[in-house]
Design an enzyme around this catalytic site. Structure first.
Site, PDB file in Angstrom:
ATOM      1  N   TYR A  64      16.942  16.325   3.599  1.00  0.00           N
ATOM      2  CA  TYR A  64      16.289  17.204   4.576  1.00  0.00           C
ATOM      3  C   TYR A  64      14.936  17.655   4.039  1.00  0.00           C
ATOM      4  O   TYR A  64      14.754  17.752   2.819  1.00  0.00           O
ATOM      5  CB  TYR A  64      17.134  18.461   4.812  1.00  0.00           C
ATOM      6  CG  TYR A  64      18.275  18.289   5.778  1.00  0.00           C
ATOM      7  CD1 TYR A  64      18.092  18.522   7.143  1.00  0.00           C
ATOM      8  CD2 TYR A  64      19.547  17.923   5.339  1.00  0.00           C
ATOM      9  CE1 TYR A  64      19.135  18.386   8.035  1.00  0.00           C
ATOM     10  CE2 TYR A  64      20.603  17.781   6.235  1.00  0.00           C
ATOM     11  CZ  TYR A  64      20.393  18.019   7.582  1.00  0.00           C
ATOM     12  OH  TYR A  64      21.427  17.887   8.475  1.00  0.00           O
ATOM     13  N   ASP A  74      21.058  21.816  14.246  1.00  0.00           N
ATOM     14  CA  ASP A  74      21.003  22.988  15.121  1.00  0.00           C
ATOM     15  C   ASP A  74      19.937  22.850  16.187  1.00  0.00           C
ATOM     16  O   ASP A  74      19.033  22.033  16.067  1.00  0.00           O
ATOM     17  CB  ASP A  74      20.605  24.220  14.299  1.00  0.00           C
ATOM     18  CG  ASP A  74      21.763  24.766  13.515  1.00  0.00           C
ATOM     19  OD1 ASP A  74      22.912  24.450  13.865  1.00  0.00           O
ATOM     20  OD2 ASP A  74      21.506  25.503  12.545  1.00  0.00           O
TER      21      ASP A  74
END
Lengths: 261, 261
Positions: free
Chosen positions: A120, A62
């Site tokens: 992540y 994003d």
């Protein structure tokens, strides 16, 4: 004469590991009129190779999300030797975008489809004031977090679950079953809290919602034992807030060793 | 009603420790039409206090130079309690500018004139590729540096010297005699090289020229024994290059304990 004309005509597939500071990118995916990672990379690679380069990334990050180990692939007939690519791109790309590794792979390799897992990291700065030089890569959250409590909760997320409650309500994908291999909360220097997750794949906003949900548990708003109920509700509103993008970094993408070369 | 009107009318002197990411500032000193640290601070403090605030900094950092321990002072009648200032300013200042400490001091205190010493750090990243998340605060210099050699040279700089050779030729000041109390080169993680200097005061570009001169010695271009000659030449062209601003951070300003409160 472009590199293409000088090329030997053989198309080959390149795999590249990409790092970026997401602050000034409108995300990974190309969008008209916006500065995106894909857009900048494709423009530079097209100019450099003379091929009309289209890259595929392992995952779409994003707007504002960073990467140290994003992986892309593309096909080119460009004759730049494989051990030169990193240096050539370092001198061509803007300073917030770096290719850290380049490899030639078989045409069976696909950065997204061949990926086995992704790692992540979500980083929180719990100090009263943010660390100025790290502010772009950490979410400032000046509250005491109970990491042991967060780790107890994190264990409920491991394994294969329907992660509907922990993904954006507006996500388009139908199959929301994913496998989480690892989810651990670590504290550093008594002010930095890192949430590290490894999974088969991640839904839209999933890591940022996991961060928000674990933080609720860390401050005592909810209990670790609430997590199974949150998951089984299959309802986004059961979970915590979507935490901001700046704390999130795509660290690594894992492939089976067969695909490399 | 402004804070001034609510104030008790007594002017008091405040000392503040200021940190900033210099990347997007045109230096410390106020300049018309440019975004400077002094300009942003004075505008915010004037708005907040209702006083026409004019601040004085311990030193003027150049465009692009950072600070973790810059010190300013100003006078105000604003009744904000001293223990609230840090939080109030954290919520008012832009994210690349932070006040980390606020103290009330006697009117005899002066951020520049009362300073006994200043500590600066110049940081180099000698990795082949820069560390992406630290790139704004380190100068990328992808060459092997011999730190022992640099430290041998650094010892020649200690003490009181005329630093004309190690300051910008265009510097206006006449008296170029300064005292260096400490100058040390340290290596970290076998790729980060930090040059730490403590001195009575620093001339224009002095730390950045010291960095460039020590790097010449670190790569073997010049020898540690050349330094006394470079100093005695009193000629800017005898020394190394002025290294770029991004590697430089003002770390700390030292005062005698009498001035605090």
């Amino acid at each position: 004469m472009t590199f293409r004309e000088r090329g030997n005509g053989f198309m080959k597939r390149l795999k590249m590991t990409v790092a970026y500071d997401g602050t000034e990118f409108a995300g990974f995916q190309r969008q008209p009129g916006k500065r995106t990672v894909q857009g900048v990379l494709e423009d530079v690679l097209t100019r450099l190779t003379g091929n009309d380069v289209q890259i595929t990334g392992a995952g779409r990050t994003d707007s504002g999300v960073h990467a140290l180990g994003q992986v892309i692939h593309f096909d080119t007939s460009c004759p730049i030797p494989i051990d030169r690519w990193v240096r050539v791109l370092h001198h061509t790309l803007p300073c917030d975008l770096l290719v850290t590794k380049a490899e030639e792979v078989s045409t069976g390799f696909h950065s997204r489809k061949s990926a086995c897992w992704k790692r992540y990291r979500y980083t929180l700065d719990t100090g009263k004031l943010p660390d100025l030089f790290q502010r772009r890569y950490r979410t400032h959250y000046p509250h005491r977090l109970d990491c042991a409590r967060m780790n107890t909760a994190a264990r409920h997320l491991l394994g294969t679950h329907d992660f509907t409650s922990l993904s954006a309500a507006k996500a388009q994908v139908k199959d929301r079953v994913r496998t989480l291999y690892h989810c651990e909360v670590r504290e550093k220097d008594s002010r930095i809290v890192m949430i590290e997750v490894v999974g088969s794949g991640f839904l839209y906003h999933m890591v940022r919602i996991i961060a928000g949900t674990l933080v609720d548990i860390g401050v005592g708003k909810t209990a670790p034992g609430d997590l199974p109920g949150i998951l089984s509700a299959k309802d986004r509103s059961a979970a915590g807030k979507t935490f901001p993008p700046e704390g999130l970094t795509m660290m690594e993408v894992g492939y089976t060793p067969w695909f490399i070369s």
